[in-house]
Design an enzyme around this catalytic site. Structure first.
Site, PDB file in Angstrom:
ATOM      1  N   LYS A 118      42.423  50.376  40.029  1.00 55.43           N
ATOM      2  CA  LYS A 118      43.320  49.220  39.881  1.00 55.43           C
ATOM      3  C   LYS A 118      44.790  49.629  39.850  1.00 55.43           C
ATOM      4  O   LYS A 118      45.638  48.907  40.357  1.00 55.43           O
ATOM      5  CB  LYS A 118      42.959  48.394  38.650  1.00 55.43           C
ATOM      6  CG  LYS A 118      41.603  47.728  38.816  1.00 55.43           C
ATOM      7  CD  LYS A 118      41.458  46.430  38.063  1.00 55.43           C
ATOM      8  CE  LYS A 118      40.224  45.697  38.590  1.00 55.43           C
ATOM      9  NZ  LYS A 118      39.738  44.643  37.740  1.00 55.43           N
ATOM     10  N   LYS A 201      32.132  46.545  46.529  1.00 56.77           N
ATOM     11  CA  LYS A 201      31.606  45.596  45.549  1.00 56.77           C
ATOM     12  C   LYS A 201      32.140  44.183  45.828  1.00 56.77           C
ATOM     13  O   LYS A 201      33.313  44.042  46.172  1.00 56.77           O
ATOM     14  CB  LYS A 201      32.087  46.094  44.176  1.00 56.77           C
ATOM     15  CG  LYS A 201      31.653  45.311  42.980  1.00 56.77           C
ATOM     16  CD  LYS A 201      32.128  46.024  41.711  1.00 56.77           C
ATOM     17  CE  LYS A 201      33.523  45.578  41.311  1.00 56.77           C
ATOM     18  NZ  LYS A 201      33.576  44.583  40.252  1.00 56.77           N
ATOM     19  N   LYS A 204      36.383  39.526  42.715  1.00 58.94           N
ATOM     20  CA  LYS A 204      37.273  38.362  42.636  1.00 58.94           C
ATOM     21  C   LYS A 204      38.546  38.570  43.430  1.00 58.94           C
ATOM     22  O   LYS A 204      39.135  37.636  43.947  1.00 58.94           O
ATOM     23  CB  LYS A 204      37.705  38.137  41.177  1.00 58.94           C
ATOM     24  CG  LYS A 204      36.625  37.676  40.259  1.00 58.94           C
ATOM     25  CD  LYS A 204      37.170  37.709  38.828  1.00 58.94           C
ATOM     26  CE  LYS A 204      36.103  37.378  37.811  1.00 58.94           C
ATOM     27  NZ  LYS A 204      36.436  37.880  36.469  1.00 58.94           N
TER      28      LYS A 204
HETATM   29  N1  AQP Z   1      29.794  42.714  42.413  1.00 64.40           N
HETATM   30  C1  AQP Z   1      29.226  42.684  41.216  1.00 64.40           C
HETATM   31  N2  AQP Z   1      27.902  42.860  41.072  1.00 64.40           N
HETATM   32  C2  AQP Z   1      27.309  42.813  39.834  1.00 64.40           C
HETATM   33  N3  AQP Z   1      28.006  42.584  38.706  1.00 64.40           N
HETATM   34  C3  AQP Z   1      29.338  42.399  38.814  1.00 64.40           C
HETATM   35  N4  AQP Z   1      30.296  42.162  37.897  1.00 64.40           N
HETATM   36  C4  AQP Z   1      31.500  42.054  38.512  1.00 64.40           C
HETATM   37  N5  AQP Z   1      31.342  42.225  39.823  1.00 64.40           N
HETATM   38  C5  AQP Z   1      30.015  42.441  40.048  1.00 64.40           C
HETATM   39  C6  AQP Z   1      30.030  42.023  36.481  1.00 64.40           C
HETATM   40  O1  AQP Z   1      30.574  40.796  36.053  1.00 64.40           O
HETATM   41  C7  AQP Z   1      30.976  40.935  34.680  1.00 64.40           C
HETATM   42  C8  AQP Z   1      32.366  40.396  34.513  1.00 64.40           C
HETATM   43  O2  AQP Z   1      33.264  41.325  35.000  1.00 64.40           O
HETATM   44  P1  AQP Z   1      34.797  41.196  34.878  1.00 64.40           P
HETATM   45  O3  AQP Z   1      35.224  39.989  34.231  1.00 64.40           O
HETATM   46  O4  AQP Z   1      35.361  42.483  34.412  1.00 64.40           O
HETATM   47  O5  AQP Z   1      34.973  40.977  36.358  1.00 64.40           O
HETATM   48  P2  AQP Z   1      35.953  41.613  37.221  1.00 64.40           P
HETATM   49  O6  AQP Z   1      35.865  43.105  37.176  1.00 64.40           O
HETATM   50  O7  AQP Z   1      37.242  40.911  36.982  1.00 64.40           O
HETATM   51  O8  AQP Z   1      35.286  41.067  38.493  1.00 64.40           O
HETATM   52  P3  AQP Z   1      35.588  41.663  39.770  1.00 64.40           P
HETATM   53  O9  AQP Z   1      35.143  40.724  40.794  1.00 64.40           O
HETATM   54  O10 AQP Z   1      35.040  43.022  39.798  1.00 64.40           O
HETATM   55  O11 AQP Z   1      37.157  41.632  39.673  1.00 64.40           O
HETATM   56  P4  AQP Z   1      38.192  42.551  40.387  1.00 64.40           P
HETATM   57  O12 AQP Z   1      38.318  41.970  41.739  1.00 64.40           O
HETATM   58  O13 AQP Z   1      39.404  42.353  39.554  1.00 64.40           O
HETATM   59  O14 AQP Z   1      37.655  43.943  40.385  1.00 64.40           O
HETATM   60  C9  AQP Z   1      30.838  42.408  34.311  1.00 64.40           C
HETATM   61  O15 AQP Z   1      29.641  42.593  33.594  1.00 64.40           O
HETATM   62  C10 AQP Z   1      30.741  43.076  35.659  1.00 64.40           C
HETATM   63  O16 AQP Z   1      29.986  44.265  35.607  1.00 64.40           O
END
Ligand code: AQP
Length: 342
Positions: A118, A201, A204
């Protein structure tokens, strides 16, 4: 240190940063619902303090927090049973995080792959909060003495760090106070991949909306995204071993398995030999059947935001009944003079 002295308790959270997607649902939310039951207390949180480690527009953050709360309830979290709240309203999270900032080591944080991903090459401009993120996450969990934490595979390293912090705290102060938490990373969809690139992965923050299925997508959009998902030209295999080196095929099979509560092998026993032209409509139909009721319930709940705010306020009151005594004991262990010690 025995883990048995701790009452089994589940904690997990999701950032209210918008675009709640299928990966969040299958890797986290659906698992949270599965763990709700009479055996364990379940505590679920919209982690708004984590969200602001990267810039959030204040109005968007408020909207996303309420929308995420609606998502939790629409997916099956019962706010009467589970404790459901937003992190900022339970100040013990941030207070314990400060103690853990003084327990955790710089080197531990520097090794975190999420920090490296990040902050990227721009570490000097990343927020101090983004660097210390895992310390707050450890506090989120340990301020409940949580024993089980359901998460997606991407959070595994942070949970190992949570265990390291608990162990170091217990050793430093010669106590058996914080539990050594068990990560619960289970099921067919612990890592849902992008629909456009099976090596990335589902996330978001991916600029391509076609890479993910959002929980707010309507039936036509879900079907279109699955139809356009990247695949290879071969038919589906009948055995899981045949998915090796076929990341996009494996991803779609895993998604189907998780949504239908089957193993990937059970799915392949049914669909092995089919071309994607036949499998994708099956997957789309299943995804619409599972997700449409959730998204319409989310929209309905968002029609009464005062009720959402009441649920969150009640959840934070219940949460503080657990966190206030644990923080008070922590302060005492650390040597902070406070009321009621003599
Ligand atoms: N792709 C995924 N597959 C399975 N589990 C996932 N999680 C996130 N992406 C996947 C799980 O969702 C929960 C919430 O995570 P978070 O709020 O930390 O989500 P995040 O990291 O903001 O989501 P993103 O999509 O991964 O965001 P960015 O784009 O910012 O990196 C956790 O339990 C996570 O494991």
């Amino acid at each position: 240190m025995t883990e048995t002295k701790f009452t089994p308790r589940v904690f997990s959270g999701i950032q209210p940063t918008g675009n709640l997607h299928l990966g969040n649902y299958l890797g986290a939310l659906k698992r949270f619902v599965d763990m709700q039951g009479p055996e364990m207390e379940t505590v679920y949180c919209m982690v708004d303090l984590h969200a602001i480690t990267t810039w959030q527009d204040p109005a968007d953050l408020m909207h996303s927090t309420r929308e995420l709360c609606a998502g939790f309830i629409a997916a099956g979290i019962d706010p009467e049973h589970s404790i459901l709240f937003n992190q900022s309203q339970v100040p013990e999270h941030a207070q314990l995080a400060w103690i853990f900032n003084c327990v955790a080591r710089m080197g531990w944080m520097q090794r975190m792959t999420q920090w490296k991903d990040k902050a990227g090459k721009n570490q000097q401009n990343a927020s101090l909060g983004l660097f210390a993120y895992p310390s707050l996450m450890a506090a989120d969990i340990l301020v409940y003495h949580a024993t089980h934490v359901p998460v997606g595979d991407d959070q595994k390293q942070h949970l190992e760090l949570t265990r390291d912090i608990a162990i170091k705290f217990n050793n430093d102060f010669g106590v058996d106070f914080f539990p050594i938490t068990e990560p619960v990373i289970e099921g067919a969809a612990t890592r849902v991949m992008s629909l456009r690139d099976g090596s990335k992965k589902m996330s978001k923050s991916d600029p391509s909306d076609m890479s993910r299925i959002n929980m707010t997508d309507d039936a036509d959009t879900i079907a279109k995204k699955i139809r356009k998902a990247k695949t290879d030209p071969d038919a589906l295999p009948s055995e899981v071993a045949g998915l090796e080196h076929r990341p996009e095929a494996r991803n779609l099979v895993n998604i189907y398995a998780a949504m239908s509560d089957q193993t990937p092998q059970q799915v392949l026993a049914e669909v092995g030999g089919k071309q994607f032209g036949e499998f994708k409509p099956m997957l789309a139909e299943l995804a619409v059947a599972k997700l449409s009721p959730i998204s319409s319930e989310m929209a309905r709940l968002m029609g009464d935001q005062a009720e959402i705010d009441r649920i969150l306020a009640r959840g934070s009151e219940r949460a503080r009944e657990i966190t206030a005594p644990i923080l008070r004991d922590t302060y005492e262990i650390v040597g902070m003079v406070g009321a009621g010690q003599n």
